[in-house]
Write a protein that holds these residues in place. Structure first.
Motif, PDB file in Angstrom:
ATOM      1  N   THR A  90       0.799  -1.233   0.000  1.00 43.59           N
ATOM      2  CA  THR A  90       0.000   0.000   0.000  1.00 43.59           C
ATOM      3  C   THR A  90       0.828   1.278   0.000  1.00 43.59           C
ATOM      4  O   THR A  90       0.274   2.366   0.059  1.00 43.59           O
ATOM      5  CB  THR A  90      -0.950   0.028   1.212  1.00 43.59           C
ATOM      6  N   THR A  91       2.156   1.154  -0.045  1.00 48.51           N
ATOM      7  CA  THR A  91       2.992   2.358  -0.088  1.00 48.51           C
ATOM      8  C   THR A  91       4.037   2.232  -1.194  1.00 48.51           C
ATOM      9  O   THR A  91       4.533   1.149  -1.474  1.00 48.51           O
ATOM     10  CB  THR A  91       3.717   2.613   1.250  1.00 48.51           C
ATOM     11  N   PHE A  92       4.344   3.381  -1.794  1.00 50.92           N
ATOM     12  CA  PHE A  92       5.381   3.422  -2.816  1.00 50.92           C
ATOM     13  C   PHE A  92       6.697   3.941  -2.242  1.00 50.92           C
ATOM     14  O   PHE A  92       7.760   3.542  -2.671  1.00 50.92           O
ATOM     15  CB  PHE A  92       4.958   4.293  -4.002  1.00 50.92           C
ATOM     16  N   GLY A  93       6.627   4.833  -1.272  1.00 50.61           N
ATOM     17  CA  GLY A  93       7.839   5.428  -0.718  1.00 50.61           C
ATOM     18  C   GLY A  93       8.464   6.441  -1.656  1.00 50.61           C
ATOM     19  O   GLY A  93       9.671   6.379  -1.914  1.00 50.61           O
ATOM     20  N   PRO A  94       7.691   7.403  -2.179  1.00 52.16           N
ATOM     21  CA  PRO A  94       8.222   8.331  -3.171  1.00 52.16           C
ATOM     22  C   PRO A  94       9.381   9.175  -2.671  1.00 52.16           C
ATOM     23  O   PRO A  94      10.248   9.571  -3.459  1.00 52.16           O
ATOM     24  CB  PRO A  94       7.024   9.211  -3.529  1.00 52.16           C
ATOM     25  N   ALA A  95       9.454   9.435  -1.385  1.00 49.59           N
ATOM     26  CA  ALA A  95      10.526  10.263  -0.834  1.00 49.59           C
ATOM     27  C   ALA A  95      11.725   9.442  -0.374  1.00 49.59           C
ATOM     28  O   ALA A  95      12.676   9.980   0.184  1.00 49.59           O
ATOM     29  CB  ALA A  95       9.999  11.106   0.328  1.00 49.59           C
ATOM     30  N   GLY A  96      11.696   8.149  -0.644  1.00 56.94           N
ATOM     31  CA  GLY A  96      12.817   7.294  -0.266  1.00 56.94           C
ATOM     32  C   GLY A  96      14.048   7.603  -1.099  1.00 56.94           C
ATOM     33  O   GLY A  96      13.970   7.731  -2.325  1.00 56.94           O
ATOM     34  N   VAL A  97      15.190   7.721  -0.435  1.00 57.03           N
ATOM     35  CA  VAL A  97      16.452   7.971  -1.118  1.00 57.03           C
ATOM     36  C   VAL A  97      16.910   6.670  -1.775  1.00 57.03           C
ATOM     37  O   VAL A  97      16.831   5.604  -1.183  1.00 57.03           O
ATOM     38  CB  VAL A  97      17.518   8.485  -0.115  1.00 57.03           C
ATOM     39  N   THR A  98      17.371   6.765  -3.013  1.00 58.91           N
ATOM     40  CA  THR A  98      17.770   5.573  -3.761  1.00 58.91           C
ATOM     41  C   THR A  98      19.258   5.295  -3.614  1.00 58.91           C
ATOM     42  O   THR A  98      20.057   6.187  -3.341  1.00 58.91           O
ATOM     43  CB  THR A  98      17.447   5.733  -5.257  1.00 58.91           C
ATOM     44  N   ASN A  99      19.605   4.036  -3.841  1.00 56.18           N
ATOM     45  CA  ASN A  99      21.017   3.660  -3.879  1.00 56.18           C
ATOM     46  C   ASN A  99      21.386   3.208  -5.291  1.00 56.18           C
ATOM     47  O   ASN A  99      20.518   3.082  -6.165  1.00 56.18           O
ATOM     48  CB  ASN A  99      21.351   2.607  -2.818  1.00 56.18           C
ATOM     49  N   ARG A 100      22.659   2.976  -5.513  1.00 51.38           N
ATOM     50  CA  ARG A 100      23.153   2.630  -6.848  1.00 51.38           C
ATOM     51  C   ARG A 100      22.522   1.349  -7.391  1.00 51.38           C
ATOM     52  O   ARG A 100      22.177   1.272  -8.566  1.00 51.38           O
ATOM     53  CB  ARG A 100      24.674   2.516  -6.815  1.00 51.38           C
TER      54      ARG A 100
END
Length: 164
Positions: free
Chosen positions: A82-92
């Motif tokens: 139910t969540t996408f996590g749009p503000a999650g910081v990405t890694n390589r």
């Protein structure tokens, strides 16, 4: 700077904009919403008509269509059902995997030189593909930097290298 031409290209192609009218913020964190938006824009910003399962993605968000498109195309899923996590910081590892999936998950024959890459992990093939195709290198001879943050300059450079 390694990212000079990629930034000009990405802005010219409408894939991204600057952090302001006069700055790009190359070292800024790259968020999940930004990655899928850049890929979606490169794909021509297609409209999708699917149900939105994510409580953290609203129809008024700039990334709304991009998120639904990326999930529909199998480029990524949510961080939960139910969540996408749009503000999650990405890694390589995440970013090269999104890009690899966007390009159809091409096969790779590269041997794994990295101690921090498990070839059978969800990111294994995408990392080896990215290195084999000159999209990126490791952070050292024997480490890819799987968990290292991917910043804005890296993303536009990865895209530039993969799509040109």
């Amino acid at each position: 700077s390694f990212y000079f031409l990629p930034v000009l290209w990405a802005v010219d192609e409408g894939i991204t904009t600057g952090a302001s009218e006069t700055t790009f913020n190359p070292g800024g964190d790259l968020l999940r919403a930004q990655v899928v938006t850049m890929l979606w824009r490169h794909a021509g910003s297609p409209e999708v008509q699917v149900d939105n399962p994510f409580t953290d993605v609203k129809e008024t968000d700039f990334y709304y269509q991009a998120v639904l498109w990326a999930v529909e195309k199998g480029i990524t899923g949510g961080t939960s059902a139910t969540t996408f996590g749009p503000a999650g910081v990405t890694n390589r590892a995440q970013v090269v995997t999104f890009l690899w999936r966007y390009l159809g998950s091409p096969e790779t024959v590269a041997e794994n030189p990295f101690t921090d890459v498990d070839s059978s992990a969800w990111y294994g093939k995408s990392v080896l593909w990215a290195v084999e195709n000159g999209i990126t290198k490791g952070v050292s001879e024997h480490e890819f930097g799987v968990g290292s943050n991917c910043v804005r300059a890296h993303m536009v450079t990865f895209l530039y290298q993969a799509l040109n």
